[in-house]
Design an enzyme around this catalytic site. Structure first.
Site, PDB file in Angstrom:
ATOM      1  N   SER A 138       0.755  -1.268  -0.006  1.00 40.53           N
ATOM      2  CA  SER A 138      -0.001   0.031   0.044  1.00 40.53           C
ATOM      3  C   SER A 138       0.769   1.281  -0.010  1.00 40.53           C
ATOM      4  CB  SER A 138      -1.058  -0.067   1.032  1.00 40.53           C
ATOM      5  OG  SER A 138      -2.174  -0.757   0.837  1.00 40.53           O
ATOM      6  N   LYS A 187       2.874   6.379   5.124  1.00 40.44           N
ATOM      7  CA  LYS A 187       2.087   5.297   4.551  1.00 40.44           C
ATOM      8  C   LYS A 187       2.339   3.903   4.783  1.00 40.44           C
ATOM      9  CE  LYS A 187      -1.436   3.925   2.470  1.00 40.44           C
ATOM     10  NZ  LYS A 187      -1.314   2.886   3.768  1.00 40.44           N
ATOM     11  N   LYS A 195       0.091   3.720  -2.702  1.00 38.19           N
ATOM     12  CA  LYS A 195      -1.127   4.674  -2.707  1.00 38.19           C
ATOM     13  C   LYS A 195      -0.429   6.108  -2.429  1.00 38.19           C
ATOM     14  CE  LYS A 195      -4.516   1.869  -0.385  1.00 38.19           C
ATOM     15  NZ  LYS A 195      -3.967   0.732  -0.128  1.00 38.19           N
ATOM     16  N   SER A 244      -6.305   3.454   4.614  1.00 32.74           N
ATOM     17  CA  SER A 244      -5.574   2.844   3.457  1.00 32.74           C
ATOM     18  C   SER A 244      -6.680   1.954   2.710  1.00 32.74           C
ATOM     19  CB  SER A 244      -4.494   1.927   3.889  1.00 32.74           C
ATOM     20  OG  SER A 244      -3.924   1.300   2.878  1.00 32.74           O
TER      21      SER A 244
END
Length: 447
Positions: free
Chosen positions: A64, A253, A67, A128
């Site tokens: 992730s 993140k 992202k 997320s």
């Protein structure tokens, strides 16, 4: 007698070998942070100076952390007026199906629901949320397949290398229920080296610093006050109030898949220092991956950066190079013009290594003719930049360039000489050339 001699030689040599081994172990301990990761990098968030790296150039799963690219493209689209925060997205079969998979990080979306881009973005940045991420990608590009083209183009523009994007979320494509982007494999997953991940984070924070206003949020209720309300706890457990809290952390993140392991791109600020750390496939001392392992590795890197490095001035504004304080001027009223470093040059370096760095002048050869600047010249004209070089020891360089690149400029105006002066100068050069040619010819006769 020979056996006795060998015995005494062995007794003498063994302590020497042991001492040498101990010395080698100590040196190794000084050059590694002892973290257990497949890849890692630590940079100064302001200058991009790389402070530490381990296997930072090997492509690995990023999960992730992908992202961050979706966030970058979202902010860019908002700033360019292509979409707005209040714009609404209507759920389709793809985003509905993905949002209902509670094995994944998601906020459930109604089949007939509409959601603002701001709502979807907050779900992405805090929780997320994967379906919310796909929804943003579709809003920007029409389909996730088309969004991949934007991701690739932006990655090239930002100078990322050795990356592969197969979706907007970082999930393995097997979780996309056969609806993964066209041209990608059913089990493909996004990959990138730690150095490229750090470069992406660096640009995201520099170009759109407002991202931290959302990534620093511990918890928020999605669709608060409605029957769809769901609490979103940030997966960044280093934020204040969480179990692995670390002073100054406000982003950025996390990422976790079976392929990528436990990953994290974290940022923290203390005083005038801001750091970005990337850890990939973090495990503990027993080789077991976990949330704790990735945050422990990040903590070790932050501790190292904040304790061992300081923001130092390497050159003051107005610095003059000892071996070249001027440049020759062609066709000017003045024959020379002074040059200096425009602004103060600062960098995050180890506190005891300031004397290890020295400046080197790099001139822009495209502006010079036979090593000369041609008049007229305006004060402040950039003629090159200064490169800071470490005299001894390892230097990792910068995440986004080979050097600091601080401008070197001329300090005064130089007007172009009048036609009469230029004519007389030309005549002088002509006769000087004749004289040099004649003297050379005469000297040649006597060789």
């Amino acid at each position: 007698m020979k056996r006795e001699m060998r015995k005494w030689v062995a007794l003498l040599i063994i302590p020497i070998i042991l001492m040498a081994t101990i010395g080698t172990t100590q040196v190794q301990a000084e050059t590694t942070l002892g973290i257990h990761v497949d890849g890692a990098i630590l940079i100064d968030a302001d200058s991009g100076k790389i402070l530490y790296e381990e296997n930072a150039d090997t492509p690995l799963g990023i999960a992730s952390m992908s992202k961050m690219m979706t966030e970058y493209l979202l902010f860019e689209a908002i700033h360019e007026g292509k979409i707005s925060w209040d714009q609404e997205y209507k759920v389709n079969d793809y985003t509905y199906a993905i949002s209902q998979d509670r094995r994944l990080s998601n906020v459930p979306l109604r089949r007939d629901g509409t959601y603002t881009i701001r709502e979807l973005y907050e779900a992405l940045a805090i929780y997320s949320a994967n379906a919310a991420t796909i929804a943003i990608a579709e809003t920007i590009a029409g389909t996730e397949t088309e969004f991949l083209k934007l991701m690739d183009a932006k990655a090239k523009e930002l100078g990322l290398v050795d990356y592969k994007f197969v979706n907007s979320t970082g999930l393995n494509n097997e979780y996309l229920q056969g609806m993964h982007p066209q041209g990608t494999g059913a089990n493909d997953e996004n990959v990138m080296p730690a150095k490229s991940v750090a470069r992406l984070a660096y640009h995201l924070m520099h170009d759109y610093p407002e991202v931290l206003e959302t990534t620093k949020i511990n918890s928020k209720v999605f669709r608060e006050g409605t029957t769809d309300a769901i609490k979103m706890d940030n997966w960044n457990f280093m934020l204040p109030g969480f179990v692995y809290e670390y002073e100054g952390v406000d982003g950025l993140k996390t990422g976790t898949t079976d392929f990528a392991g436990h990953c994290f791109t974290g940022t923290a600020k203390r005083g005038d220092k801001r750091l970005i750390a990337v850890v990939m496939k973090a495990v503990d001392a027993n080789g077991v991956g976990s949330y704790k392992a990735r945050f422990d590795a990040t903590r070790a890197m932050f501790d190292y950066g904040f304790s061992q490095f300081s923001n130092e001035e390497l050159l003051p504004a107005g610095y003059e190079f000892e071996d070249q304080k001027t440049l020759d001027v062609l066709k000017g009223k003045e024959k020379k013009v002074a040059i200096e470093v425009k602004d103060s040059v600062r960098a995050m370096i180890k506190s005891n290594e300031k004397d290890q760095f020295e400046p080197q002048l790099v001139l822009d050869e495209s502006l010079l003719k036979d090593g000369q600047l041609e008049a007229p010249i305006k004060k402040g004209t950039v003629v090159g930049h200064v490169k800071i070089v470490k005299k001894e020891g390892e230097d990792y360089g910068f995440i986004d360039s080979k050097d600091l690149g601080m401008d070197v400029v001329v300090t005064t105006d130089v007007e172009k000489a009048g036609w009469f002066s230029l004519m007389m100068s030309g005549i002088g050069d002509f006769f000087a050339g004749l004289w040099n040619g004649a003297t050379g010819f005469v000297k040649g006769l006597f060789k």
